[in-house]
Design a protein around this motif. Structure first.
Motif: not given
Length: 133
Positions: A120-123, A15-19, A36-40, A5-7
């Protein structure tokens, strides 16, 4: 799944969508080890309100399911390992929540441990979020 998901972070930022991640406990250094495994941003929900009025759990018999072992092996081969601390039977999920009155645009609830959402569904759902300025 957090790393995958972080990728998506660059596309989500565009898109202006936070994680965000919502975790249910922080035993010892769990959140620190997860970072370290999550970018949000990571939020701790000690009362587990976000997990719903009726938590979805997979009991010990879930470990005899073939899909669970396939998911475990996939994660292990990718270099990820978990721990045996705390409450480990609550199933997770991924949600894309729109702004304002949009509500939930994507809801993926794990059916078994390691059941991943389609990136792809998330995007696709994130592209539907109306960003309010």
């Amino acid at each position: 799944e957090a790393s995958e998901l972080s990728s998506l972070k660059p596309q989500l930022v565009e898109l202006g969508v936070p994680l965000y991640a919502v975790v249910k406990e922080n035993l010892a250094t769990e959140i620190q080890d997860f970072r370290p495994h999550f970018a949000g941003d990571i939020f701790l929900d000690e009362k587990q309100v976000f997990y719903g009025p009726q938590q979805r759990k997979m009991g010990g018999l879930g470990f005899i399911r073939l899909g669970v072992w396939q998911n475990f092996l996939r994660a292990w081969r990718s270099g990820y390992s978990g721990n045996m601390n705390g409450e480990g039977f609550i199933l997770g999920g991924v949600f894309v929540i729109g702004s304002g009155e949009q509500g939930v645009l994507l809801e993926h609830r794990e059916k078994e441990f390691g059941d991943k959402v389609s990136l792809e569904s998330v995007l696709e759902a994130a592209r539907k979020v109306v960003v309010e300025n």
